[in-house]
Design an enzyme around this catalytic site. Structure first.
Site, PDB file in Angstrom:
ATOM      1  N   HIS A  65      36.498  32.258  41.232  1.00  0.00           N
ATOM      2  CA  HIS A  65      36.816  33.065  42.285  1.00  0.00           C
ATOM      3  C   HIS A  65      36.874  34.586  41.664  1.00  0.00           C
ATOM      4  CE1 HIS A  65      38.870  35.231  45.362  1.00  0.00           C
ATOM      5  NE2 HIS A  65      38.157  34.508  46.376  1.00  0.00           N
ATOM      6  N   VAL A 111      39.258  36.566  41.767  1.00  0.00           N
ATOM      7  CA  VAL A 111      40.766  37.074  41.043  1.00  0.00           C
ATOM      8  C   VAL A 111      41.015  36.047  40.209  1.00  0.00           C
ATOM      9  CG1 VAL A 111      41.658  37.869  43.249  1.00  0.00           C
ATOM     10  CG2 VAL A 111      41.816  35.674  42.696  1.00  0.00           C
ATOM     11  N   LYS A 112      40.415  34.980  39.654  1.00  0.00           N
ATOM     12  CA  LYS A 112      40.596  34.075  38.654  1.00  0.00           C
ATOM     13  C   LYS A 112      40.370  34.680  37.136  1.00  0.00           C
ATOM     14  CE  LYS A 112      41.726  30.538  41.214  1.00  0.00           C
ATOM     15  NZ  LYS A 112      41.509  30.673  42.514  1.00  0.00           N
ATOM     16  N   ILE A 113      40.448  34.007  36.199  1.00  0.00           N
ATOM     17  CA  ILE A 113      40.599  34.483  34.788  1.00  0.00           C
ATOM     18  C   ILE A 113      38.922  35.018  34.451  1.00  0.00           C
ATOM     19  CG2 ILE A 113      40.974  33.924  32.479  1.00  0.00           C
ATOM     20  CD1 ILE A 113      43.224  33.416  34.245  1.00  0.00           C
TER      21      ILE A 113
END
Length: 392
Positions: free
Chosen positions: A185, A187-189
């Site tokens: 997603h 907002v993930k790493i």
């Protein structure tokens, strides 16, 4: 507004996506397999299967482990609802294990106690999903030992933990679990826009994960070598496909996979910057009435989230007042997570407030501060200054 999370897209990422858009294949080409192989190699796992999102990956992981009606899956209340919903998609039941008060991950002590009770009642789980909250691994050695004793399968929900480490190995190596799940997603790493992935070291599971996400279809001409005596049979024609199980259409497109592979090349840099920012938060917040995240010595977090707990006995404001004041100051804070068992849907299934006190206590105090790889020191100073002013 300084967001709590934000993707980092480079010109190289854009070029990688553009190349796919200008190619003959927008999906089911070679970009997907290349991304899968690159991620498996990075983590040290045997195989990977890219999915449309991490919820799909959790669902397929449960199907691959034959979770179904009459079975029970355990996870933690301190997670996004997908970690529990995946069991319900399969017709199984869900229960929860409370969290450790320091790591906010699944408590090994609570898991051990609950397993001992369930064993006497004939209600042991078929699958347990430990969630690597905020990017820090659960205590997988201890959970693996309990799995060996009680006979349950393990799916690591590592949606927060791409690039993290446990006992010197990359999270995703699947050495202590059956399947690992990642999320991509924004907002993930690293991101593929939307996307997820499963990783495993079991060859049979690897095959099953791959075809279950593609309608349950395999191509016999590719499944095994075809000898000369069978080479002219229609069953082995290059057009032939066979549905061998009831699967789903959870594939990742080549557009997404190209972005993910490009992002993977900067994963270590992303995680290194997040670790710098987390250490800086630790120092800057040391004198404020907040509890900073504690890190287990066996882990090296990927730092998807930086969550503080307000020391409410030392401040006059409620969590909501602090949250709204930070938002008003242009700080995009968030809260991770509302305990799953307190959601209206799960309350109708029989869960109630008070059942998992550590998760509920944590939730009352928690605020997620902004943390992302492109965050500047100046932006972080702005966050800390706003929080300091509000709490004083």
């Amino acid at each position: 507004m300084i967001p709590y999370g934000r993707q980092d897209i480079s010109p190289e990422d854009i070029d990688a996506v553009t190349q796919v858009l200008q190619s003959d294949w927008l999906t089911q080409g070679q970009a997907g397999p290349r991304f899968e192989r690159a991620m498996a190699d990075y983590c040290g796992a045997r195989s990977a299967a890219a999915m449309s999102n991490a919820t799909a990956a959790l669902h397929i992981a449960c199907l691959a482990l034959d979770l179904g009606p009459g079975d029970i899956l355990w996870t933690v209340p301190n997670t996004f609802v997908a970690s529990a919903n995946c069991a319900l998609y399969c017709g199984a039941s869900v229960d929860f294990v409370d969290i450790d008060p320091r790591t906010y991950n699944m408590s090994v002590a609570a898991l051990s106690e609950k397993l001992a009770q369930a064993s006497t009642q004939g209600r042991l789980p078929k699958v347990v999903i430990p969630v690597h909250f905020a990017g820090q691994s659960c205590e997988m050695t201890e959970i693996r030992a309990l799995a060996d004793r009680y006979g349950f399968r393990i799916i690591e929900d590592a949606s927060h933990a791409v690039g993290g480490d446990y006992l010197g190995r990359k999270i995703g190596a699947a050495q202590l679990s059956d399947i690992v799940v990642f999320s991509f997603h924004p907002v993930k790493i690293i991101t593929t826009g939307e996307g997820g992935m499963t990783l495993t070291n079991d060859p049979r599971l690897g095959e099953r994960l791959a075809y279950l996400r593609t309608h349950g279809i395999v191509r016999p001409s590719q499944a095994a070598p075809v000898d000369a005596a069978r080479s002219n049979e229609d069953r082995y024609g290059p057009w032939m496909y066979e549905q061998i199980e009831l699967g789903l259409n959870y594939r990742m497109t080549d557009i997404q996979a190209a972005l993910g592979a490009s992002q993977l090349g900067r994963l270590d840099a992303f995680v290194a910057r997040r670790r710098e920012l987390a250490a800086r938060y630790d120092a800057l917040l040391a004198k404020l009435p907040v509890t900073c995240p504690w890190q287990h010595p066996d882990t090296n977090s990927a730092w998807h989230l930086y969550v503080i707990r307000l020391q409410r006995n030392e401040i006059k404001l409620t969590r909501r007042q602090v949250f709204e004041a930070l938002r008003a100051a242009g700080i995009g804070v968030n809260v991770h997570y509302i305990p799953v068992h307190t959601q209206p849907y799960y309350q109708r299934l029989g869960f109630s407030t008070g059942m998992f006190p550590e998760a509920e206590s944590y939730y009352q105090d928690a605020i997620t501060l902004p943390l992302f790889s492109k965050m500047t020191d100046a932006e972080q100073d702005t966050v800390v200054a706003a929080l300091t002013k509000i709490l004083s």
